[in-house]
Design a protein around this motif. Structure first.
Motif, PDB file in Angstrom:
ATOM      1  N   ASN A  96      38.378  34.096  49.090  1.00 53.20           N
ATOM      2  CA  ASN A  96      37.810  34.774  47.936  1.00 53.20           C
ATOM      3  C   ASN A  96      38.224  36.245  47.864  1.00 53.20           C
ATOM      4  OD1 ASN A  96      36.333  32.548  46.989  1.00 53.20           O
ATOM      5  ND2 ASN A  96      34.735  32.946  48.481  1.00 53.20           N
ATOM      6  N   MET A  97      38.331  36.728  46.643  1.00 54.41           N
ATOM      7  CA  MET A  97      38.559  38.140  46.393  1.00 54.41           C
ATOM      8  C   MET A  97      37.217  38.865  46.468  1.00 54.41           C
ATOM      9  SD  MET A  97      41.117  37.585  43.137  1.00 54.41           S
ATOM     10  CE  MET A  97      41.060  39.258  42.570  1.00 54.41           C
ATOM     11  N   ILE A  98      37.271  40.200  46.604  1.00 51.07           N
ATOM     12  CA  ILE A  98      36.062  41.006  46.708  1.00 51.07           C
ATOM     13  C   ILE A  98      36.187  42.163  45.725  1.00 51.07           C
ATOM     14  CG2 ILE A  98      34.675  42.483  48.205  1.00 51.07           C
ATOM     15  CD1 ILE A  98      35.934  40.995  50.599  1.00 51.07           C
ATOM     16  N   ASP A 135      38.833  37.449  29.365  1.00 56.01           N
ATOM     17  CA  ASP A 135      39.090  36.330  30.258  1.00 56.01           C
ATOM     18  C   ASP A 135      40.077  36.724  31.353  1.00 56.01           C
ATOM     19  OD1 ASP A 135      37.402  34.618  28.845  1.00 56.01           O
ATOM     20  OD2 ASP A 135      38.976  34.061  27.448  1.00 56.01           O
ATOM     21  N   VAL A 136      39.810  36.280  32.568  1.00 52.98           N
ATOM     22  CA  VAL A 136      40.685  36.493  33.722  1.00 52.98           C
ATOM     23  C   VAL A 136      40.674  35.233  34.582  1.00 52.98           C
ATOM     24  CG1 VAL A 136      40.347  38.988  33.852  1.00 52.98           C
ATOM     25  CG2 VAL A 136      38.858  37.509  35.146  1.00 52.98           C
ATOM     26  N   ILE A 137      41.657  35.134  35.438  1.00 49.05           N
ATOM     27  CA  ILE A 137      41.662  34.089  36.455  1.00 49.05           C
ATOM     28  C   ILE A 137      41.593  34.820  37.790  1.00 49.05           C
ATOM     29  CG2 ILE A 137      42.984  32.237  37.527  1.00 49.05           C
ATOM     30  CD1 ILE A 137      44.305  31.790  34.790  1.00 49.05           C
ATOM     31  N   SER A 138      40.618  34.445  38.608  1.00 44.16           N
ATOM     32  CA  SER A 138      40.462  35.143  39.885  1.00 44.16           C
ATOM     33  C   SER A 138      39.783  34.244  40.899  1.00 44.16           C
ATOM     34  CB  SER A 138      39.628  36.412  39.690  1.00 44.16           C
ATOM     35  OG  SER A 138      38.277  36.076  39.437  1.00 44.16           O
ATOM     36  N   ILE A 188      42.006  43.062  38.410  1.00 43.46           N
ATOM     37  CA  ILE A 188      41.722  41.725  38.948  1.00 43.46           C
ATOM     38  C   ILE A 188      42.952  40.843  38.819  1.00 43.46           C
ATOM     39  CG2 ILE A 188      40.391  39.611  38.570  1.00 43.46           C
ATOM     40  CD1 ILE A 188      38.010  41.451  37.797  1.00 43.46           C
ATOM     41  N   LYS A 189      43.607  40.881  37.663  1.00 46.67           N
ATOM     42  CA  LYS A 189      44.812  40.072  37.445  1.00 46.67           C
ATOM     43  C   LYS A 189      45.930  40.468  38.407  1.00 46.67           C
ATOM     44  CE  LYS A 189      43.876  39.313  32.538  1.00 46.67           C
ATOM     45  NZ  LYS A 189      44.294  39.621  31.155  1.00 46.67           N
ATOM     46  N   GLU A 190      46.094  41.767  38.663  1.00 42.03           N
ATOM     47  CA  GLU A 190      47.141  42.217  39.571  1.00 42.03           C
ATOM     48  C   GLU A 190      46.869  41.780  41.004  1.00 42.03           C
ATOM     49  OE1 GLU A 190      48.245  46.343  39.218  1.00 42.03           O
ATOM     50  OE2 GLU A 190      48.195  46.224  37.028  1.00 42.03           O
ATOM     51  N   VAL A 191      45.625  41.904  41.441  1.00 44.55           N
ATOM     52  CA  VAL A 191      45.277  41.472  42.799  1.00 44.55           C
ATOM     53  C   VAL A 191      45.459  39.965  42.924  1.00 44.55           C
ATOM     54  CG1 VAL A 191      43.374  41.234  44.452  1.00 44.55           C
ATOM     55  CG2 VAL A 191      43.736  43.405  43.260  1.00 44.55           C
ATOM     56  N   TYR A 192      45.035  39.214  41.928  1.00 39.20           N
ATOM     57  CA  TYR A 192      45.193  37.754  41.961  1.00 39.20           C
ATOM     58  C   TYR A 192      46.675  37.383  41.985  1.00 39.20           C
ATOM     59  CZ  TYR A 192      44.685  32.837  40.717  1.00 39.20           C
ATOM     60  OH  TYR A 192      44.742  31.476  40.716  1.00 39.20           O
ATOM     61  N   GLY A 193      47.465  38.088  41.195  1.00 43.21           N
ATOM     62  CA  GLY A 193      48.903  37.810  41.137  1.00 43.21           C
ATOM     63  C   GLY A 193      49.629  38.185  42.422  1.00 43.21           C
ATOM     64  N   ASP A 194      49.204  39.253  43.079  1.00 41.15           N
ATOM     65  CA  ASP A 194      49.858  39.701  44.314  1.00 41.15           C
ATOM     66  C   ASP A 194      49.438  38.880  45.520  1.00 41.15           C
ATOM     67  OD1 ASP A 194      51.163  41.626  42.849  1.00 41.15           O
ATOM     68  OD2 ASP A 194      49.825  43.264  43.460  1.00 41.15           O
ATOM     69  N   GLY A 195      48.282  38.242  45.453  1.00 39.12           N
ATOM     70  CA  GLY A 195      47.836  37.356  46.522  1.00 39.12           C
ATOM     71  C   GLY A 195      47.076  38.068  47.622  1.00 39.12           C
ATOM     72  N   PHE A 223      35.860  51.458  41.386  1.00 36.35           N
ATOM     73  CA  PHE A 223      35.779  50.066  41.816  1.00 36.35           C
ATOM     74  C   PHE A 223      37.007  49.737  42.646  1.00 36.35           C
ATOM     75  CE2 PHE A 223      32.974  49.890  38.177  1.00 36.35           C
ATOM     76  CZ  PHE A 223      31.967  49.057  38.621  1.00 36.35           C
ATOM     77  N   VAL A 224      36.802  48.946  43.687  1.00 39.17           N
ATOM     78  CA  VAL A 224      37.907  48.466  44.502  1.00 39.17           C
ATOM     79  C   VAL A 224      37.898  46.946  44.425  1.00 39.17           C
ATOM     80  CG1 VAL A 224      38.881  48.352  46.829  1.00 39.17           C
ATOM     81  CG2 VAL A 224      37.772  50.450  46.033  1.00 39.17           C
ATOM     82  N   ILE A 225      39.043  46.399  44.040  1.00 40.36           N
ATOM     83  CA  ILE A 225      39.222  44.951  43.985  1.00 40.36           C
ATOM     84  C   ILE A 225      40.247  44.612  45.057  1.00 40.36           C
ATOM     85  CG2 ILE A 225      39.934  42.982  42.601  1.00 40.36           C
ATOM     86  CD1 ILE A 225      39.123  45.950  40.653  1.00 40.36           C
ATOM     87  N   GLU A 226      39.886  43.711  45.963  1.00 44.89           N
ATOM     88  CA  GLU A 226      40.820  43.358  47.032  1.00 44.89           C
ATOM     89  C   GLU A 226      40.715  41.884  47.381  1.00 44.89           C
ATOM     90  OE1 GLU A 226      39.970  45.248  50.849  1.00 44.89           O
ATOM     91  OE2 GLU A 226      37.971  45.732  50.103  1.00 44.89           O
ATOM     92  N   TRP A 227      41.798  41.391  47.945  1.00 41.82           N
ATOM     93  CA  TRP A 227      41.839  40.016  48.437  1.00 41.82           C
ATOM     94  C   TRP A 227      42.258  40.101  49.899  1.00 41.82           C
ATOM     95  CZ3 TRP A 227      44.571  35.513  45.437  1.00 41.82           C
ATOM     96  CH2 TRP A 227      44.167  34.291  45.962  1.00 41.82           C
TER      97      TRP A 227
END
Length: 140
Positions: free
Chosen positions: A134-136, A105-108, A57-64, A124-128
C-alpha cells in the motif's frame, strides 16, 4: 424665474425616483452575481488543490515502490479532503447553502483516509515504501 426653479425641482425629483428604482432592481442582481462568482472561485481553488494531490498520487503510483512526492498547499478556507484508492474529493459549501462535491479520479494503492484542514500552508507526503503493498499519504 419662479417657473425655472420649479422645472429644476421636478427634474431632480424625477431623476431621484428613477435612480432609486434602478438601485432597487439592480442591487439584488448584483449580490447574486457576486455570490456566484465567489462560488466559482472557491470551486476552482479547491479543484486546483485536489489536482496537485491527485497528480502526486498518480506519479507515485506510476513510479512504483520506493517513490515519494511532496505537495505544498495554501488553504484559504477550512476544508475536508477525502482520499480513496479511486478518487480524491472534497465538498464545499456554496453561498446558497448547498454542497458541491469536487472529485478527481485516480488509481492508487492508498487506504481510505480523510484530512480536515484549517487555513494556512500545508504539506502532504505521498509515498510507496519498498516491499509494501500500500501507498501512504500523510500531512507534515
Amino acid at each position: 424665474m419662479d417657473s425655472k426653479g420649479q422645472v429644476s425641482l421636478e427634474y431632480l425629483l424625477i431623476f431621484s425616483i428613477s435612480l432609486i428604482i434602478l438601485i432597487v432592481f439592480t442591487l439584488p442582481l448584483l449580490e447574486q452575481s457576486m455570490d456566484d462568482a465567489f462560488d466559482v472561485s472557491d470551486s476552482i481553488k479547491t479543484k486546483a488543490d485536489l489536482s496537485k494531490i491527485a497528480q502526486a498520487i498518480k506519479e507515485v503510483y506510476g513510479d512504483g515502490q520506493g517513490s515519494k512526492q511532496t505537495v505544498y498547499l495554501d488553504i484559504d478556507k477550512p476544508v475536508k479532503i477525502d482520499i480513496t484508492k479511486n478518487h480524491v474529493s472534497s465538498k464545499i459549501k456554496l453561498k446558497n447553502n448547498q454542497q458541491k462535491e469536487i472529485r478527481i479520479d485516480v488509481i492508487s494503492k492508498l487506504e481510505k483516509t480523510s484530512f480536515k484542514l484549517s487555513e494556512g500552508k500545508k504539506t502532504f507526503v505521498i509515498e510507496w515504501p519498498e516491499n509494501s503493498q500500500n501507498m501512504i499519504i500523510h500531512q507534515e
